[in-house]
Design a protein around this motif. Structure first.
Motif, PDB file in Angstrom:
ATOM      1  N   GLY A  61       0.795  -1.219   0.000  1.00  0.00           N
ATOM      2  CA  GLY A  61       0.000   0.000   0.000  1.00  0.00           C
ATOM      3  C   GLY A  61       0.826   1.266   0.000  1.00  0.00           C
ATOM      4  N   SER A  62       2.130   1.141   0.238  1.00  0.00           N
ATOM      5  CA  SER A  62       2.993   2.322   0.209  1.00  0.00           C
ATOM      6  C   SER A  62       3.543   2.523  -1.202  1.00  0.00           C
ATOM      7  CB  SER A  62       4.139   2.172   1.213  1.00  0.00           C
ATOM      8  OG  SER A  62       4.973   1.084   0.852  1.00  0.00           O
ATOM      9  N   VAL A  63       4.349   3.546  -1.367  1.00  0.00           N
ATOM     10  CA  VAL A  63       4.941   3.866  -2.676  1.00  0.00           C
ATOM     11  C   VAL A  63       6.449   4.001  -2.502  1.00  0.00           C
ATOM     12  CG1 VAL A  63       5.066   5.553  -4.547  1.00  0.00           C
ATOM     13  CG2 VAL A  63       2.859   5.028  -3.492  1.00  0.00           C
ATOM     14  N   VAL A  64       7.194   3.356  -3.373  1.00  0.00           N
ATOM     15  CA  VAL A  64       8.654   3.448  -3.365  1.00  0.00           C
ATOM     16  C   VAL A  64       9.083   4.389  -4.491  1.00  0.00           C
ATOM     17  CG1 VAL A  64      10.811   2.193  -3.719  1.00  0.00           C
ATOM     18  CG2 VAL A  64       8.970   1.157  -2.384  1.00  0.00           C
ATOM     19  N   SER A  65       9.922   5.349  -4.159  1.00  0.00           N
ATOM     20  CA  SER A  65      10.439   6.291  -5.156  1.00  0.00           C
ATOM     21  C   SER A  65      11.871   5.901  -5.517  1.00  0.00           C
ATOM     22  CB  SER A  65      10.412   7.719  -4.614  1.00  0.00           C
ATOM     23  OG  SER A  65       9.087   8.131  -4.349  1.00  0.00           O
ATOM     24  N   VAL A  66      12.142   5.824  -6.806  1.00  0.00           N
ATOM     25  CA  VAL A  66      13.492   5.481  -7.284  1.00  0.00           C
ATOM     26  C   VAL A  66      13.978   6.577  -8.223  1.00  0.00           C
ATOM     27  CG1 VAL A  66      13.254   2.990  -7.002  1.00  0.00           C
ATOM     28  CG2 VAL A  66      12.507   4.048  -9.116  1.00  0.00           C
ATOM     29  N   THR A  67      15.279   6.832  -8.179  1.00  0.00           N
ATOM     30  CA  THR A  67      15.896   7.861  -9.017  1.00  0.00           C
ATOM     31  C   THR A  67      17.138   7.290  -9.677  1.00  0.00           C
ATOM     32  OG1 THR A  67      15.114   9.614  -7.529  1.00  0.00           O
ATOM     33  CG2 THR A  67      16.889  10.179  -9.060  1.00  0.00           C
ATOM     34  N   ALA A  68      17.286   7.531 -10.967  1.00  0.00           N
ATOM     35  CA  ALA A  68      18.465   7.086 -11.704  1.00  0.00           C
ATOM     36  C   ALA A  68      19.467   8.239 -11.774  1.00  0.00           C
ATOM     37  CB  ALA A  68      18.084   6.628 -13.106  1.00  0.00           C
ATOM     38  N   ASP A  69      20.656   7.998 -11.249  1.00  0.00           N
ATOM     39  CA  ASP A  69      21.722   9.001 -11.261  1.00  0.00           C
ATOM     40  C   ASP A  69      22.614   8.751 -12.469  1.00  0.00           C
ATOM     41  OD1 ASP A  69      23.780  10.741 -10.803  1.00  0.00           O
ATOM     42  OD2 ASP A  69      24.516   9.767  -8.987  1.00  0.00           O
ATOM     43  N   LEU A  70      22.598   9.686 -13.428  1.00  0.00           N
ATOM     44  CA  LEU A  70      23.398   9.543 -14.643  1.00  0.00           C
ATOM     45  C   LEU A  70      24.651  10.399 -14.628  1.00  0.00           C
ATOM     46  CD1 LEU A  70      20.282   8.796 -15.805  1.00  0.00           C
ATOM     47  CD2 LEU A  70      21.718   8.488 -17.802  1.00  0.00           C
ATOM     48  N   GLY A  71      25.015  10.875 -13.483  1.00  0.00           N
ATOM     49  CA  GLY A  71      26.256  11.632 -13.373  1.00  0.00           C
ATOM     50  C   GLY A  71      26.269  12.857 -14.269  1.00  0.00           C
ATOM     51  N   TYR A  96      15.578  11.890 -13.430  1.00  0.00           N
ATOM     52  CA  TYR A  96      14.911  10.696 -13.942  1.00  0.00           C
ATOM     53  C   TYR A  96      14.461   9.834 -12.763  1.00  0.00           C
ATOM     54  CZ  TYR A  96      17.328  12.432 -18.041  1.00  0.00           C
ATOM     55  OH  TYR A  96      17.786  13.244 -19.052  1.00  0.00           O
ATOM     56  N   ASP A  97      13.147   9.792 -12.550  1.00  0.00           N
ATOM     57  CA  ASP A  97      12.652   9.062 -11.384  1.00  0.00           C
ATOM     58  C   ASP A  97      11.309   8.398 -11.687  1.00  0.00           C
ATOM     59  OD1 ASP A  97      10.883  11.208 -11.406  1.00  0.00           O
ATOM     60  OD2 ASP A  97      11.844  12.237  -9.741  1.00  0.00           O
ATOM     61  N   ALA A  98      10.892   7.554 -10.753  1.00  0.00           N
ATOM     62  CA  ALA A  98       9.625   6.838 -10.891  1.00  0.00           C
ATOM     63  C   ALA A  98       9.089   6.530  -9.507  1.00  0.00           C
ATOM     64  CB  ALA A  98       9.808   5.553 -11.682  1.00  0.00           C
ATOM     65  N   SER A  99       7.763   6.480  -9.397  1.00  0.00           N
ATOM     66  CA  SER A  99       7.092   6.112  -8.153  1.00  0.00           C
ATOM     67  C   SER A  99       6.426   4.755  -8.370  1.00  0.00           C
ATOM     68  CB  SER A  99       6.048   7.171  -7.761  1.00  0.00           C
ATOM     69  OG  SER A  99       6.673   8.417  -7.518  1.00  0.00           O
ATOM     70  N   ILE A 100       6.785   3.789  -7.549  1.00  0.00           N
ATOM     71  CA  ILE A 100       6.317   2.415  -7.713  1.00  0.00           C
ATOM     72  C   ILE A 100       5.324   2.073  -6.599  1.00  0.00           C
ATOM     73  CG2 ILE A 100       7.001   0.018  -8.033  1.00  0.00           C
ATOM     74  CD1 ILE A 100       8.286   1.956 -10.022  1.00  0.00           C
ATOM     75  N   PRO A 101       4.029   1.885  -6.908  1.00  0.00           N
ATOM     76  CA  PRO A 101       3.072   1.451  -5.888  1.00  0.00           C
ATOM     77  C   PRO A 101       3.393   0.010  -5.466  1.00  0.00           C
ATOM     78  CG  PRO A 101       1.946   2.396  -7.807  1.00  0.00           C
ATOM     79  CD  PRO A 101       3.366   2.159  -8.201  1.00  0.00           C
ATOM     80  N   VAL A 102       3.415  -0.225  -4.167  1.00  0.00           N
ATOM     81  CA  VAL A 102       3.724  -1.555  -3.640  1.00  0.00           C
ATOM     82  C   VAL A 102       2.418  -2.302  -3.415  1.00  0.00           C
ATOM     83  CG1 VAL A 102       4.847  -2.854  -1.798  1.00  0.00           C
ATOM     84  CG2 VAL A 102       5.809  -0.664  -2.552  1.00  0.00           C
ATOM     85  N   THR A 103       2.186  -3.344  -4.195  1.00  0.00           N
ATOM     86  CA  THR A 103       0.960  -4.133  -4.101  1.00  0.00           C
ATOM     87  C   THR A 103       1.279  -5.529  -3.596  1.00  0.00           C
ATOM     88  OG1 THR A 103       1.148  -4.886  -6.390  1.00  0.00           O
ATOM     89  CG2 THR A 103      -0.062  -2.830  -6.003  1.00  0.00           C
ATOM     90  N   ALA A 104       0.219  -6.249  -3.190  1.00  0.00           N
ATOM     91  CA  ALA A 104       0.398  -7.606  -2.668  1.00  0.00           C
ATOM     92  C   ALA A 104       1.005  -8.532  -3.708  1.00  0.00           C
ATOM     93  CB  ALA A 104      -0.947  -8.148  -2.181  1.00  0.00           C
ATOM     94  N   SER A 105       0.735  -8.264  -4.986  1.00  0.00           N
ATOM     95  CA  SER A 105       1.247  -9.136  -6.052  1.00  0.00           C
ATOM     96  C   SER A 105       2.765  -9.061  -6.178  1.00  0.00           C
ATOM     97  CB  SER A 105       0.597  -8.770  -7.386  1.00  0.00           C
ATOM     98  OG  SER A 105       0.940  -7.437  -7.760  1.00  0.00           O
TER      99      SER A 105
END
Length: 198
Positions: A61-71, A96-105
């Protein structure tokens, strides 16, 4: 006039060519020469320095945020983010980033990878991170008193005692009575606790 390099041109390089002013047979000199700059084909792929997640353990139910560091790469056209190999977002602008919803699947864990593509179509080596999913079970409630089937005296009062439990924390307990007397209410538990006895 044909320009012929004296040695093979290197890839991913920029060259400048300067042509001196021309002189005719009568000694007339061109006011100024000419110059031009050209680049060889870009064959170097961008490099993701690291893929950063704001957490590596997340609750359903939470959201994980990820960021790509391209220097210092500046010729990035896009970055694709994938969850377990499936593209979930394509970002064309820094950061460059994305928000990933965390689901039971996605339990018990999932991988997030990213790959960058530059303006020449070169694709980076993927960078990845693994996130562990913590399940979030539904809460449960137990009536401690009165016992089921108890008899209350007319005109008396009945004390209701309940116990709520949850793996993450109980934040609210509600009750409702039915019959000739109908009542309802709720207790807010603050801060939320794994068990609450009210």
């Amino acid at each position: 006039l044909v320009f012929t390099p004296t040695s093979p041109l290197q890839a991913n390089a920029t060259y400048s060519v300067v042509v001196q002013p021309a002189v005719d047979v009568f000694g007339n000199v061109q006011p100024q020469g000419a110059a031009f700059v050209f680049s060889t084909i870009d064959t170097l792929a961008p490099a993701i320095q690291q893929l950063i997640a704001d957490r590596t353990t997340a609750v359903e139910g939470s959201v994980v945020s990820v960021t790509a560091d391209l220097g210092l790469d500046t010729d990035v056209a896009s970055v694709e983010f994938m969850v377990n190999g499936a593209v979930v977002r394509t970002d064309t602008q820094a950061p460059y980033d994305a928000s990933i919803p965390v689901t039971a699947s996605l339990a018990p864990s999932f991988s997030v990878t990213a790959r960058a593509t530059d303006l020449a179509g070169n694709i980076s080596t993927p960078a990845g991170v693994t996130v562990t999913v913590q399940t979030d079970l539904p809460p449960s409630v137990q009536i401690l008193s009165p016992a089921d089937g108890s008899v209350a005296n007319s005109g008396g009062s009945v004390s209701l005692r309940v116990l709520g439990t949850d793996d993450r924390g109980v934040s609210r307990l509600a009750y409702q009575t039915s019959g000739q007397l109908t009542l309802s209410g709720a207790f807010v538990v603050s801060p939320a606790a794994p068990t609450s006895d009210v």
